[in-house]
Design a protein around this motif. Structure first.
Motif, mmCIF file in Angstrom:
data_model
loop_
_atom_site.group_PDB
_atom_site.id
_atom_site.type_symbol
_atom_site.label_atom_id
_atom_site.label_comp_id
_atom_site.label_asym_id
_atom_site.label_seq_id
_atom_site.Cartn_x
_atom_site.Cartn_y
_atom_site.Cartn_z
ATOM 1 N N VAL A 82 -21.973 -49.272 -12.000
ATOM 2 C CA VAL A 82 -22.876 -48.507 -11.142
ATOM 3 C C VAL A 82 -22.403 -47.058 -11.086
ATOM 4 O O VAL A 82 -21.248 -46.787 -10.730
ATOM 5 C CB VAL A 82 -22.912 -49.105 -9.725
ATOM 6 N N SER A 83 -23.268 -46.124 -11.444
ATOM 7 C CA SER A 83 -22.966 -44.692 -11.370
ATOM 8 C C SER A 83 -23.611 -44.122 -10.109
ATOM 9 O O SER A 83 -24.814 -44.289 -9.889
ATOM 10 C CB SER A 83 -23.489 -43.980 -12.612
ATOM 11 N N VAL A 84 -22.785 -43.451 -9.254
ATOM 12 C CA VAL A 84 -23.274 -42.926 -7.969
ATOM 13 C C VAL A 84 -22.862 -41.471 -7.812
ATOM 14 O O VAL A 84 -21.978 -40.963 -8.519
ATOM 15 C CB VAL A 84 -22.728 -43.759 -6.785
ATOM 16 N N GLU A 85 -23.497 -40.817 -6.825
ATOM 17 C CA GLU A 85 -23.192 -39.414 -6.508
ATOM 18 C C GLU A 85 -23.091 -39.256 -4.996
ATOM 19 O O GLU A 85 -23.935 -39.751 -4.253
ATOM 20 C CB GLU A 85 -24.273 -38.507 -7.071
ATOM 21 N N ASP A 86 -22.028 -38.556 -4.533
ATOM 22 C CA ASP A 86 -21.853 -38.305 -3.101
ATOM 23 C C ASP A 86 -20.697 -37.333 -2.932
ATOM 24 O O ASP A 86 -20.068 -36.902 -3.905
ATOM 25 C CB ASP A 86 -21.572 -39.606 -2.349
ATOM 26 N N ARG A 87 -20.439 -36.978 -1.656
ATOM 27 C CA ARG A 87 -19.295 -36.112 -1.359
ATOM 28 C C ARG A 87 -17.989 -36.819 -1.718
ATOM 29 O O ARG A 87 -17.898 -38.047 -1.684
ATOM 30 C CB ARG A 87 -19.302 -35.732 0.118
ATOM 31 N N GLY A 88 -16.977 -36.005 -2.019
ATOM 32 C CA GLY A 88 -15.701 -36.560 -2.451
ATOM 33 C C GLY A 88 -15.070 -37.482 -1.427
ATOM 34 O O GLY A 88 -14.443 -38.484 -1.789
ATOM 35 N N THR A 89 -15.220 -37.162 -0.131
ATOM 36 C CA THR A 89 -14.614 -38.006 0.903
ATOM 37 C C THR A 89 -15.230 -39.399 0.902
ATOM 38 O O THR A 89 -14.533 -40.401 1.086
ATOM 39 C CB THR A 89 -14.802 -37.348 2.285
#
Length: 339
Positions: A82-89
């Motif tokens: 699964v490839s996801v995107e979000d803030r580093g935290t």
């Protein structure tokens, strides 16, 4: 005793040097510098972790409630990427603190859809997003199609065949190829089962074989089919060639009554290569050299070339010496009543 006193003395000297260094002005300056470096790093890390990143996770996949009489001939993958995107935290929380639960599918929900089942992308996307934070954006899922194939009791027995390239060394030949087991049971839906007549091994690539080779080889996969067992033990037997020579008579064929073929010489040598296990078995009676009357009528030379009309299958590199002979068609009296 002396060594113990020396160790204690050196330890006290070293401790005093460390203490004096830490209490010195240079030491205090160094510690203050390191403190500000660490604080700066923390601020930088916090700023960096607030940026947006992309990463990939693995999530287990399970198929539950499969009946005992069902044979899965094409399994679903053990996991998906699964490839996801979000803030580093948030991504850091996924990597360090959060464990993804397996994505489960119930066999009972799909058993009325035929022997080949394809699970829609939207269905497992929904199960994935339920485990993600609301701020996380789902970019892609691999594989993007999940399917499985099964059968309920459809099976048959098929022979196993070795596939590939097997070359014996010089002066050797492959005398036999043994397979154990030499047949396997294949499970598959009816349409797939009807198309399978032989189970082939994965391709072998062996050369310069001079001794018996034994290898366990997996069978080639067929989509929608399952072999039991899924392997076979291949034994490649080799034998050494030996040279042998026998004398074989030259025989006339289709000669009319009263005519007889005479050749000079009447017997010729046949040289050949044969494996050691068949060396004593082969004799002159296994070869036949015949010259037909029709060939002689069309021959304009005083010599006739010789042709080997039959030989054992297990001999190779056969040579006739001489390759051609002088001949004479002899007329003989015909007895009364003979046509």
């Amino acid at each position: 005793m002396f060594a113990r006193k020396n160790i204690k003395r050196y330890y006290l000297i070293g401790l005093r040097k460390i203490r004096s260094f830490l209490l010195s002005a240079k030491s205090r300056e160094l510690l203050i510098f390191l403190f500000f470096v660490i604080v700066s790093f923390c601020f930088w890390l916090l700023q960096t972790m607030n940026d947006t990143y992309q990463t990939e996770f693995k999530i287990p996949v399970r198929l539950k409630n499969v009946p005992k009489e069902v044979v899965m001939t094409s399994e679903i993958p053990n996991e998906i990427r699964v490839s996801v995107e979000d803030r580093g935290t948030v991504l850091l929380n996924y990597m360090l603190g959060r464990t993804f639960f397996p994505i489960s599918f119930d066999f009972q929900d799909y058993q009325d859809k035929g022997a080949k089942v394809t699970i829609p992308l939207a269905e497992f996307n929904k199960k994935i997003t339920s485990q993600l934070a609301s701020s996380t954006k789902l970019l892609s899922v691999r594989p993007n199609v999940i399917e499985f194939i099964y059968t309920r009791g459809n099976a048959k027995k098929v022979p196993v065949a070795a596939k590939g390239r097997m070359v014996a060394g010089r002066q050797y030949y492959i005398s036999n190829i043994l397979l154990a087991p030499d047949s396997v049971v294949v499970y598959a839906p009816k349409d797939v089962l009807n198309s399978i007549t032989t189970a082939y091994t994965e391709p072998l690539d062996l050369e310069n074989i001079t001794d018996t080779v034994v290898q366990r080889i997996h069978l080639q996969e067929v989509k929608g089919a399952k072999f039991a067992p899924a392997f076979t033990d291949v034994t490649i037997c080799v034998d050494m060639y030996s040279e042998k020579t026998v004398e074989v008579p030259v025989v006339g064929l289709n000669f009319p009554a009263g005519k007889v073929l005479r050749t000079f010489p009447s017997r010729v040598q046949v040289a050949f290569q044969v494996g050691l296990k068949n060396f004593k078995r082969v004799s002159e009676n296994d070869f036949f050299i015949g010259v037909s009357y029709e060939d002689l009528l069309n021959n304009k030379s005083s010599k006739i070339p010789l042709t080997l009309r039959s030989k054992p299958d297990f001999v190779n590199h056969v040579r006739i010496v001489p390759e051609e002979v002088d001949y004479l068609i002899e007329q003989q009296p015909v007895e009364e009543g003979t046509e």
